[in-house]
Design a protein around this motif. Structure first.
Motif, PDB file in Angstrom:
ATOM      1  N   ARG A 202       0.828  -1.209   0.000  1.00 55.92           N
ATOM      2  CA  ARG A 202       0.000   0.000   0.000  1.00 55.92           C
ATOM      3  C   ARG A 202       0.864   1.263   0.000  1.00 55.92           C
ATOM      4  NH1 ARG A 202      -5.300   0.050  -1.257  1.00 55.92           N
ATOM      5  NH2 ARG A 202      -5.717   1.710   0.242  1.00 55.92           N
ATOM      6  N   GLU A 203       1.960   1.214   0.702  1.00 54.21           N
ATOM      7  CA  GLU A 203       2.849   2.377   0.748  1.00 54.21           C
ATOM      8  C   GLU A 203       3.497   2.623  -0.610  1.00 54.21           C
ATOM      9  OE1 GLU A 203       5.057   5.661   2.224  1.00 54.21           O
ATOM     10  OE2 GLU A 203       3.149   4.698   2.738  1.00 54.21           O
ATOM     11  N   GLU A 204       3.849   1.555  -1.331  1.00 58.80           N
ATOM     12  CA  GLU A 204       4.432   1.722  -2.657  1.00 58.80           C
ATOM     13  C   GLU A 204       3.410   2.298  -3.632  1.00 58.80           C
ATOM     14  OE1 GLU A 204       7.668   1.548  -3.252  1.00 58.80           O
ATOM     15  OE2 GLU A 204       7.690   1.150  -1.093  1.00 58.80           O
ATOM     16  N   LEU A 205       2.157   1.883  -3.506  1.00 57.08           N
ATOM     17  CA  LEU A 205       1.109   2.464  -4.345  1.00 57.08           C
ATOM     18  C   LEU A 205       0.965   3.952  -4.056  1.00 57.08           C
ATOM     19  CD1 LEU A 205      -1.734  -0.235  -4.177  1.00 57.08           C
ATOM     20  CD2 LEU A 205       0.148  -0.052  -5.809  1.00 57.08           C
ATOM     21  N   ARG A 206       0.993   4.295  -2.788  1.00 60.75           N
ATOM     22  CA  ARG A 206       0.856   5.709  -2.397  1.00 60.75           C
ATOM     23  C   ARG A 206       1.999   6.550  -2.955  1.00 60.75           C
ATOM     24  NH1 ARG A 206       2.862   9.367   0.627  1.00 60.75           N
ATOM     25  NH2 ARG A 206       4.466   7.959   1.407  1.00 60.75           N
ATOM     26  N   LYS A 207       3.218   6.047  -2.839  1.00 61.54           N
ATOM     27  CA  LYS A 207       4.378   6.813  -3.293  1.00 61.54           C
ATOM     28  C   LYS A 207       4.395   6.957  -4.817  1.00 61.54           C
ATOM     29  CE  LYS A 207       7.552   4.430  -1.034  1.00 61.54           C
ATOM     30  NZ  LYS A 207       8.881   4.041  -0.490  1.00 61.54           N
ATOM     31  N   TYR A 208       3.874   5.953  -5.504  1.00 63.07           N
ATOM     32  CA  TYR A 208       3.847   6.036  -6.973  1.00 63.07           C
ATOM     33  C   TYR A 208       2.734   6.956  -7.450  1.00 63.07           C
ATOM     34  CZ  TYR A 208       3.456   4.715 -11.865  1.00 63.07           C
ATOM     35  OH  TYR A 208       3.383   4.761 -13.226  1.00 63.07           O
ATOM     36  N   ASN A 209       1.535   6.760  -6.909  1.00 55.87           N
ATOM     37  CA  ASN A 209       0.382   7.566  -7.326  1.00 55.87           C
ATOM     38  C   ASN A 209      -0.707   7.410  -6.279  1.00 55.87           C
ATOM     39  OD1 ASN A 209      -1.868   8.717  -8.488  1.00 55.87           O
ATOM     40  ND2 ASN A 209      -1.626   7.743 -10.480  1.00 55.87           N
ATOM     41  N   GLU A 210      -0.952   8.458  -5.502  1.00 57.47           N
ATOM     42  CA  GLU A 210      -1.918   8.379  -4.414  1.00 57.47           C
ATOM     43  C   GLU A 210      -3.322   8.018  -4.891  1.00 57.47           C
ATOM     44  OE1 GLU A 210      -2.055  11.669  -1.781  1.00 57.47           O
ATOM     45  OE2 GLU A 210       0.015  11.441  -1.092  1.00 57.47           O
ATOM     46  N   ASP A 211      -3.630   8.317  -6.127  1.00 58.35           N
ATOM     47  CA  ASP A 211      -4.958   7.992  -6.660  1.00 58.35           C
ATOM     48  C   ASP A 211      -5.212   6.488  -6.662  1.00 58.35           C
ATOM     49  OD1 ASP A 211      -5.488  10.660  -7.045  1.00 58.35           O
ATOM     50  OD2 ASP A 211      -4.952  10.653  -9.167  1.00 58.35           O
ATOM     51  N   LEU A 212      -4.136   5.691  -6.685  1.00 53.79           N
ATOM     52  CA  LEU A 212      -4.312   4.240  -6.673  1.00 53.79           C
ATOM     53  C   LEU A 212      -4.981   3.757  -5.389  1.00 53.79           C
ATOM     54  CD1 LEU A 212      -0.892   3.053  -8.176  1.00 53.79           C
ATOM     55  CD2 LEU A 212      -3.091   3.249  -9.340  1.00 53.79           C
ATOM     56  N   LEU A 213      -4.793   4.496  -4.315  1.00 54.31           N
ATOM     57  CA  LEU A 213      -5.357   4.090  -3.024  1.00 54.31           C
ATOM     58  C   LEU A 213      -6.869   4.265  -2.978  1.00 54.31           C
ATOM     59  CD1 LEU A 213      -2.700   5.501  -0.528  1.00 54.31           C
ATOM     60  CD2 LEU A 213      -2.835   3.231  -1.562  1.00 54.31           C
ATOM     61  N   THR A 214      -7.425   4.980  -3.939  1.00 58.06           N
ATOM     62  CA  THR A 214      -8.876   5.191  -3.952  1.00 58.06           C
ATOM     63  C   THR A 214      -9.614   4.087  -4.705  1.00 58.06           C
ATOM     64  OG1 THR A 214      -8.832   6.512  -6.000  1.00 58.06           O
ATOM     65  CG2 THR A 214      -8.475   7.682  -3.914  1.00 58.06           C
ATOM     66  N   LYS A 215      -8.872   3.189  -5.359  1.00 54.34           N
ATOM     67  CA  LYS A 215      -9.514   2.112  -6.098  1.00 54.34           C
ATOM     68  C   LYS A 215     -10.077   1.058  -5.147  1.00 54.34           C
ATOM     69  CE  LYS A 215      -6.646   2.505 -10.277  1.00 54.34           C
ATOM     70  NZ  LYS A 215      -7.693   2.734 -11.276  1.00 54.34           N
ATOM     71  N   LYS A 216     -11.122   0.390  -5.586  1.00 52.76           N
ATOM     72  CA  LYS A 216     -11.713  -0.699  -4.818  1.00 52.76           C
ATOM     73  C   LYS A 216     -10.675  -1.803  -4.633  1.00 52.76           C
ATOM     74  CE  LYS A 216     -15.398  -2.929  -3.128  1.00 52.76           C
ATOM     75  NZ  LYS A 216     -16.245  -2.450  -2.025  1.00 52.76           N
ATOM     76  N   GLU A 217     -10.642  -2.386  -3.418  1.00 53.11           N
ATOM     77  CA  GLU A 217      -9.640  -3.400  -3.125  1.00 53.11           C
ATOM     78  C   GLU A 217     -10.270  -4.564  -2.364  1.00 53.11           C
ATOM     79  OE1 GLU A 217      -5.231  -3.181  -1.223  1.00 53.11           O
ATOM     80  OE2 GLU A 217      -6.879  -2.728   0.150  1.00 53.11           O
ATOM     81  N   LEU A 218     -10.015  -5.774  -2.869  1.00 54.17           N
ATOM     82  CA  LEU A 218     -10.380  -6.990  -2.151  1.00 54.17           C
ATOM     83  C   LEU A 218      -9.099  -7.569  -1.548  1.00 54.17           C
ATOM     84  CD1 LEU A 218     -12.683  -8.640  -4.860  1.00 54.17           C
ATOM     85  CD2 LEU A 218     -13.401  -7.285  -2.883  1.00 54.17           C
ATOM     86  N   VAL A 219      -9.115  -7.854  -0.256  1.00 58.07           N
ATOM     87  CA  VAL A 219      -7.921  -8.365   0.423  1.00 58.07           C
ATOM     88  C   VAL A 219      -8.107  -9.852   0.699  1.00 58.07           C
ATOM     89  CG1 VAL A 219      -6.409  -8.157   2.430  1.00 58.07           C
ATOM     90  CG2 VAL A 219      -7.501  -6.116   1.470  1.00 58.07           C
ATOM     91  N   CYS A 220      -7.117 -10.649   0.269  1.00 58.62           N
ATOM     92  CA  CYS A 220      -7.180 -12.100   0.442  1.00 58.62           C
ATOM     93  C   CYS A 220      -5.929 -12.599   1.157  1.00 58.62           C
ATOM     94  CB  CYS A 220      -7.279 -12.806  -0.908  1.00 58.62           C
ATOM     95  SG  CYS A 220      -8.770 -12.421  -1.828  1.00 58.62           S
ATOM     96  N   LEU A 221      -6.126 -13.487   2.117  1.00 57.78           N
ATOM     97  CA  LEU A 221      -5.020 -14.170   2.788  1.00 57.78           C
ATOM     98  C   LEU A 221      -4.820 -15.502   2.086  1.00 57.78           C
ATOM     99  CD1 LEU A 221      -5.899 -13.441   6.524  1.00 57.78           C
ATOM    100  CD2 LEU A 221      -4.745 -11.991   4.854  1.00 57.78           C
TER     101      LEU A 221
END
Length: 336
Positions: A264-283
């Motif tokens: 998540r931090e790498e997405l933020r540093k590359y482009n903060e807009d990526l953090l607004t996309k829908k996300e499904l988290v799977c273990l």
């Protein structure tokens, strides 16, 4: 076929043909007169998006693409031939930049979308156009206009509906092979996947969506570490993410959650807009864990991110079908 997603090429449109300067020399026309024809236009260079192509590999070895020149005008007022346009097919999702200025010239996001990059030179005019009452025998004509030479960069951003993200060995390649017909290379070491994989997930007869397996995301990827930002750019076009977290080797839930935070931090540093996309988290890789352990990890993640988390196993198939349904719903909600 190797995935090629960045190339630099030169395109050159055709020169216009020159006008002709000639005079009529026929038996029954003693006075003659100018009869030089016009030159033909040079060929233009177009780019066209084609969803039957998925890589820029055709532009890797050949670096210069030229359209033909127009034909010169001839006597008897004959026009020079018009050159055929050069149409270059590229994958849907290709961005075309002017290499010198960095300006984006075109973003080809739809099949058959076509854009003119370099217009061919206009043909020159023959001396027949210069005839007047005061100039009965003009020798004037004009040369054809030169074509345009341009150095451009082609950059391909995959167009996928949903991207699988996570650290190396999180199970992305295994997952895409489990939910689609894609068959990527799978092995038990980091950076098995060096190129993005695309798979079509079919849900019944009428529902489907495209999933991309995005490789090479590690800590400091946005700063060039590992495979660097080479594949981060492909996330910008996707509608949603499925974030896979490998919990099989973690000592505790805190160590597992740290993997999630890193990406998540790498997405933020590359482009903060990526953090607004829908996300499904799977273990993932939960096969050797007890139900109690799985529940502990799930509860911890859900407390931290305040939404549902899905444990999945591609080995046993646990929750894989449910994940596909959730992905389809996410895709349909975006399209609505």
């Amino acid at each position: 076929m190797r995935f090629i997603d960045e190339v630099i090429i030169t395109i050159i449109s055709g020169n216009g043909g020159s006008g002709n300067s000639s005079f009529r020399r026929e038996k029954f026309y003693p006075l003659g007169g100018p009869d030089g024809g016009d030159g033909g236009d040079g060929g233009s260079v177009y780019f066209r998006a084609n969803n039957g192509i998925n890589t820029l590999v055709d532009y890797r070895s050949k670096k210069v693409f030229k359209a033909d020149h127009g034909g010169d005008g001839r006597n008897k007022q004959m026009h020079g031939s018009y050159a055929e346009d050069l149409i270059l097919d590229v994958p849907v999702g290709t961005i075309i930049r002017n290499l010198e200025t960095g300006e984006i010239i075109a973003d080809l996001t739809e099949h058959d979308q076509k854009v003119l990059l370099a217009e061919g030179g206009r043909g020159g005019i023959g001396n027949i156009h210069y005839k007047s009452s005061t100039n009965q025998a003009p020798k004037n004509f004009t040369p054809g206009k030169p074509g345009i030479e341009m150095e451009i960069e082609l950059e391909l951003k995959l167009i996928a509906d949903i991207a699988l993200i996570g650290l190396p060995n999180a199970g992305k390649s295994t997952m895409i092979s489990a939910i689609s017909a894609a068959r990527p290379k799978i092995a038990d070491y980091a950076f098995t996947t060096l190129e993005p994989n695309l798979g079509v997930v079919k849900m019944g007869e009428n529902n489907s969506f495209v999933v991309a397996d995005i490789p090479g995301l590690i800590e400091d990827a946005s700063e060039g570490k590992g495979l660097g930002i080479k594949f981060l750019k492909h996330l910008e076009r996707t509608k949603a993410f499925v974030h896979l977290v490998d919990v099989s080797w973690c000592l505790d839930e805190f160590e597992a959650f740290e993997q999630y935070v890193v990406i998540r931090e790498e997405l933020r540093k590359y482009n903060e807009d990526l953090l607004t996309k829908k996300e499904l988290v799977c273990l993932t890789k939960i096969d050797a864990m007890t139900d109690e352990e799985i529940e502990k990890y799930v509860n911890f993640f859900e407390t931290q991110i305040d939404r549902k988390v899905l444990p999945v196993s591609t080995v046993s198939g646990k929750n894989v079908g449910l994940l596909k349904s959730l992905m389809l719903k996410t895709f349909e909600d975006y399209e609505a």
